[in-house]
Design an enzyme around this catalytic site. Structure first.
Site, mmCIF file in Angstrom:
data_model
loop_
_atom_site.group_PDB
_atom_site.id
_atom_site.type_symbol
_atom_site.label_atom_id
_atom_site.label_comp_id
_atom_site.label_asym_id
_atom_site.label_seq_id
_atom_site.Cartn_x
_atom_site.Cartn_y
_atom_site.Cartn_z
ATOM 1 N N ASP A 22 -93.601 -70.816 -53.623
ATOM 2 C CA ASP A 22 -94.919 -71.446 -53.583
ATOM 3 C C ASP A 22 -95.406 -71.629 -52.143
ATOM 4 O O ASP A 22 -94.600 -71.764 -51.221
ATOM 5 C CB ASP A 22 -94.821 -72.809 -54.295
ATOM 6 C CG ASP A 22 -96.186 -73.324 -54.725
ATOM 7 O OD1 ASP A 22 -97.173 -72.586 -54.608
ATOM 8 O OD2 ASP A 22 -96.249 -74.484 -55.183
ATOM 9 N N HIS A 39 -99.737 -63.708 -49.790
ATOM 10 C CA HIS A 39 -98.851 -63.054 -50.764
ATOM 11 C C HIS A 39 -98.121 -61.873 -50.121
ATOM 12 O O HIS A 39 -96.972 -61.592 -50.442
ATOM 13 C CB HIS A 39 -99.647 -62.590 -51.989
ATOM 14 C CG HIS A 39 -100.226 -63.738 -52.779
ATOM 15 N ND1 HIS A 39 -99.490 -64.847 -53.107
ATOM 16 C CD2 HIS A 39 -101.468 -63.946 -53.279
ATOM 17 C CE1 HIS A 39 -100.252 -65.689 -53.791
ATOM 18 N NE2 HIS A 39 -101.452 -65.175 -53.906
ATOM 19 N N LEU A 133 -76.158 -57.530 -57.097
ATOM 20 C CA LEU A 133 -77.090 -58.641 -57.319
ATOM 21 C C LEU A 133 -77.993 -58.273 -58.492
ATOM 22 O O LEU A 133 -78.549 -57.179 -58.530
ATOM 23 C CB LEU A 133 -77.958 -58.875 -56.070
ATOM 24 C CG LEU A 133 -79.045 -59.934 -56.217
ATOM 25 C CD1 LEU A 133 -78.443 -61.347 -56.218
ATOM 26 C CD2 LEU A 133 -80.085 -59.835 -55.085
#
Ligand code: FPP
Length: 248
Positions: A22, A39, A133
């Site tokens: 955020d 972004h 991962l």
């Protein structure tokens, strides 16, 4: 400055870290830039945090990239986020694959453009044998929506009410087979769950920082993991220390 090793006993490294990335918008506005620039900076940061996750030995990383509520943002921002997803796949897939990252998606794909859906599915397929991962990308994801779908699927499968268990519900979630998040990181200081992994987060530890996502660097990530390592997870019970004291 050389990287310091992450000095945690192995059993204390969270297996599964989830992140609410955020503050991209505020990061951009505070620099006089358009929100989309935030972004983009957030995407650059994501690359660093994925790499650090591999290095720190985190096995599952779940990132909240687009919520079911984000459709309510201005169309140019929604479009921009769709393009970012497409770009990330185009530009980063080979590198992620090389690093042993397995891509997965949680959420609903069906509202995305067909070409983007195909791209996501191809990326998932191309990386399915990697296991350093597991990267779960929550895109068009909502926690309540996930639970509603799970109930619908259970009913369609004819599951009898008395057969419904905690474990069974977990198996009907997008995250079936994935351990619940040990640690959830939320940047930019908001104190909200925002419909993220609301079933899976029942006993997760939280690390909330005022840092905006584009500035949440590897050092702060390391710090978050160290803070986590100090936590005493009780799962509704009592701590070992208290238990030992009361045993005499
Ligand atoms: C929240 O910040 C962030 C988002 C809604 C998008 C997160 C996306 C990225 C970091 C890009 C990576 C994306 C993909 C697809 C891999 P905000 O815009 O709500 O910030 P604000 O609260 O300051 O306005």
């Amino acid at each position: 400055m050389p990287d310091q090793p992450l000095d945690l006993p192995l059993e204390k490294t969270p297996r599964h870290v989830a992140i609410i990335m955020d503050g991209n918008g505020r990061w951009a506005i505070s620099r006089g830039l358009p929100r989309l620039a935030g972004h983009k900076a957030g995407t650059e940061n994501l690359r660093r945090i994925i790499r650090a996750s591999v290095e720190f030995g985190v096995k599952y990383l779940t990132i909240y990239a687009f919520s079911t509520e984000n459709w309510g943002r201005p169309p140019e921002e929604v479009d921009g986020l769709m393009h970012i997803l497409e770009d990330v796949i185009d530009r980063e897939l080979a590198e992620l694959d090389k690093e042993g990252v397995q891509l997965r998606h949680i959420g609903r794909l069906e509202r995305l453009a067909p070409t983007l859906q195909e791209k996501v599915l191809d990326a998932i397929d191309a990386t399915r044998n990697n296991n350093r991962l597991i990267l779960n990308v929550a895109f068009n994801y909502g926690g309540r929506d996930e639970i509603v779908q799970a109930i619908q699927h259970m009913m369609k499968d004819g599951v009898q009410p008395e057969k419904v268990t905690d474990e069974m519900v977990s198996q009907y979630m997008y995250t079936a087979g994935v351990p619940d998040p040990d640690l959830i990181i939320r940047t930019s200081g908001e104190l909200r769950v925002s419909n993220f992994l609301i079933w899976q987060a029942a006993y997760s530890e939280w690390y909330i920082t005022p840092t905006f996502w584009p500035d949440f660097n590897k050092e702060e990530y390391r710090h978050a993991l160290q803070v986590y390592a100090q936590r005493n997870r009780r799962y509704g019970g009592i701590s070992n220390v208290v238990a030992n004291k009361s045993n005499g």
